[in-house]
Design a protein around this motif. Structure first.
Motif, PDB file in Angstrom:
ATOM      1  N   ALA A 406       0.832  -1.206   0.000  1.00 45.95           N
ATOM      2  CA  ALA A 406       0.000   0.000   0.000  1.00 45.95           C
ATOM      3  C   ALA A 406       0.866   1.256   0.000  1.00 45.95           C
ATOM      4  O   ALA A 406       0.548   2.243  -0.673  1.00 45.95           O
ATOM      5  N   ALA A 407       1.981   1.213   0.741  1.00 43.01           N
ATOM      6  CA  ALA A 407       2.855   2.393   0.809  1.00 43.01           C
ATOM      7  C   ALA A 407       3.418   2.740  -0.559  1.00 43.01           C
ATOM      8  O   ALA A 407       3.510   3.925  -0.926  1.00 43.01           O
ATOM      9  N   THR A 408       3.789   1.729  -1.350  1.00 37.27           N
ATOM     10  CA  THR A 408       4.368   2.011  -2.664  1.00 37.27           C
ATOM     11  C   THR A 408       3.294   2.464  -3.650  1.00 37.27           C
ATOM     12  O   THR A 408       3.547   3.338  -4.491  1.00 37.27           O
ATOM     13  N   LEU A 409       2.109   1.899  -3.567  1.00 39.08           N
ATOM     14  CA  LEU A 409       1.010   2.390  -4.411  1.00 39.08           C
ATOM     15  C   LEU A 409       0.738   3.855  -4.107  1.00 39.08           C
ATOM     16  O   LEU A 409       0.482   4.660  -5.018  1.00 39.08           O
ATOM     17  N   ASP A 410       0.796   4.222  -2.842  1.00 35.92           N
ATOM     18  CA  ASP A 410       0.612   5.614  -2.445  1.00 35.92           C
ATOM     19  C   ASP A 410       1.721   6.484  -3.036  1.00 35.92           C
ATOM     20  O   ASP A 410       1.460   7.583  -3.546  1.00 35.92           O
ATOM     21  N   SER A 411       2.965   5.987  -2.987  1.00 37.93           N
ATOM     22  CA  SER A 411       4.080   6.750  -3.558  1.00 37.93           C
ATOM     23  C   SER A 411       3.921   6.909  -5.065  1.00 37.93           C
ATOM     24  O   SER A 411       4.170   7.977  -5.624  1.00 37.93           O
ATOM     25  N   ARG A 412       3.498   5.811  -5.735  1.00 39.44           N
ATOM     26  CA  ARG A 412       3.342   5.904  -7.188  1.00 39.44           C
ATOM     27  C   ARG A 412       2.216   6.855  -7.564  1.00 39.44           C
ATOM     28  O   ARG A 412       2.270   7.520  -8.621  1.00 39.44           O
ATOM     29  N   ALA A 413       1.199   6.923  -6.707  1.00 37.59           N
ATOM     30  CA  ALA A 413       0.117   7.877  -6.976  1.00 37.59           C
ATOM     31  C   ALA A 413       0.655   9.301  -7.041  1.00 37.59           C
ATOM     32  O   ALA A 413       0.217  10.106  -7.879  1.00 37.59           O
ATOM     33  N   LEU A 414       1.609   9.618  -6.159  1.00 35.47           N
ATOM     34  CA  LEU A 414       2.222  10.947  -6.211  1.00 35.47           C
ATOM     35  C   LEU A 414       2.952  11.150  -7.538  1.00 35.47           C
ATOM     36  O   LEU A 414       2.847  12.227  -8.155  1.00 35.47           O
ATOM     37  N   ALA A 415       3.686  10.129  -8.001  1.00 33.25           N
ATOM     38  CA  ALA A 415       4.398  10.242  -9.277  1.00 33.25           C
ATOM     39  C   ALA A 415       3.409  10.481 -10.422  1.00 33.25           C
ATOM     40  O   ALA A 415       3.620  11.357 -11.274  1.00 33.25           O
TER      41      ALA A 415
END
Length: 453
Positions: A406-415
């Protein structure tokens, strides 16, 4: 409490470790059969309840082979093969090559350094069986051969039972161990043997537990550690290892109880203090965590993991400079410690030193190219520094390694948001919240993104 006896269980499933049989390649005339139909029996240590497969067929010369392939319940070892070769009528083996001269015939041992050990003859329910123990690199193994329906005056027979057994990294088998091994070989037609009651040692339960834990099945690991502790209640390492399984399952209070018992049994057990510190840190009881890490490094000043973990606890208290000191010491003790570089990078990021943070994430990834969290941390920092293309590349790699983060999906959402791709950003945030409901709704997260810049 005395040793526990467990009846060996026979199952027939396809094994995952087949590496090819000795001697000849098998053609289409061979097919899988059931264990009972095969007639083969092998009750060597560690094979009970493991994977196994049985194959039968005849070649164009009417030579029949029955092959049994045996594996463990978890991991790669022990594993073994039996091959019963049956000659057609009026033919027989005129001479049996000694087993020590057949080691190189087995594909499993080609290319390995062979150290020869005890050889000899034993007697099982079929009759005389010859064996040869050896090391293949660091694997402890034995090969054995047994003529069946012997032909008088030849030393050979109408059938030949051929086999090997490897228990993994272990010392060379003794003569007694090799004899006990070949006495567990049998065939229902030529002197069937009953499955023996097997004495399961605490070490065996502990090895099984570790295999289950590495496979992610912490509940099964705990069950096996329970058995190990029942047999050897004074073994501090079993309590610590069971505590680790409880911790990884999320039962942190039970983990702390086990670590306390490990420390009671061995007050000098630095790694038990370190493990208890991790549990307290997860519970965000940072002062208790730090006290445990302090004791761990007092007992073992070269325990790099304890310095790294204490740094993480200081980070949790926002004592960033003190955390960096501990990460520096962990790296000094172990220059290949990828996690310490990643943690130090995260702390530098919190201090606003983004360039040093990137350098630490770079080094963590260089040391461990499969370190998903390091890619995610660098992705997020690239996003914060408005480098969305590099951020997206890192997040994609992190998700390839750990798809449900979930943390990486959240980070990719920012990208994606920085690249103007709000549809994909929204999909990632929705998926992240499905995995971790504590994350904010995507609308709220978009407003947070806007507030970052």
């Amino acid at each position: 409490m005395g040793p526990i006896h467990r009846k060996m269980v026979v199952i027939a499933v396809v094994t995952a470790f087949i590496t090819g049989c000795a001697n000849d390649e098998l053609g289409p005339e061979y097919s899988e059969v059931g264990e009972e139909e095969s007639g083969l029996q092998f009750y060597a240590p560690g094979l009970a309840g493991g994977d196994r497969k049985f194959i039968y067929g005849q070649d164009e010369r009417y030579v029949a082979r029955t092959i049994g392939i045996y594996g463990p319940t978890q991991g790669e070892f022990p594993h073994a093969q039996l091959i019963l070769i049956e000659m057609p009528p009026r033919l027989y083996f005129s001479r049996i090559t000694p087993p020590q001269d057949t080691i190189s015939d087995w594909k499993q041992f080609k290319g390995r350094a062979i150290t020869r050990g005890p050889t000899g003859t034993a007697v099982n329910n079929i009759g005389r069986i010859d064996y040869a123990a050896f090391l293949a690199d660091n694997l402890s193994c034995a090969v054995f051969r047994q003529p069946i329906d012997t032909v008088y005056g030849t030393g050979g027979g109408k059938q030949l039972l051929d086999g090997y057994y490897c228990e993994g990294e272990a010392p060379m088998m003794t003569e007694g161990e090799a004899v006990a091994l070949v006495q567990t070989v049998g065939h229902r037609k030529y002197g069937a043997i009953e499955p023996p009651d097997v004495v399961v040692s605490s070490e065996t339960y502990a090895r099984n537990a570790i295999a289950f834990a590495r496979a992610g099945d912490q509940s099964r690991a705990i069950e096996e550690f329970n058995e190990a502790i029942q047999l050897d209640p004074g073994n501090a390492s079993y309590y610590r290892s069971r505590g680790n399984a409880y911790r990884d399952r999320g039962d942190h209070d039970l983990a702390i109880q086990d670590y306390a018992e490990a420390i009671r049994l061995d007050p000098t057990y630095a790694r038990a203090y370190n493990s208890r510190g991790i549990a307290y840190k997860i519970k965000q009881e940072y002062d208790l965590a730090i006290r445990n890490y302090d004791e761990a490094v007092r007992l073992d000043p070269r325990l790099a993991a304890a310095y790294n973990n204490r740094g993480s606890a200081y980070h949790g208290k926002r004592a960033y400079n003190r955390a960096i000191q501990d990460y520096n010491e962990a790296i000094r003790l172990d220059a290949t410690y990828a996690r310490a570089y990643a943690n130090r990078g995260y702390t530098y990021q919190k201090k606003g030193d983004n360039d040093q943070a990137i350098r630490d994430f770079d080094e963590a990834i260089r040391l461990d190219p499969a370190y998903a969290k390091a890619y995610n941390n660098r992705c997020w920092l690239y996003g914060l520094t408005r480098r969305p293309d590099e951020a997206l590349e890192d997040c994609n790699e992190s998700l390839r390694l750990r798809p449900d983060s979930a943390a990486t999906l959240d980070s990719r959402a920012l990208a994606y948001w920085l690249l103007g791709d709000h549809d994909n950003a929204r999909r990632d945030l929705i998926r992240a919240r499905e995995i971790n409901p504590r994350l904010s709704l995507w609308q709220d997260r978009f407003r947070e993104f806007e507030g970052m810049f």
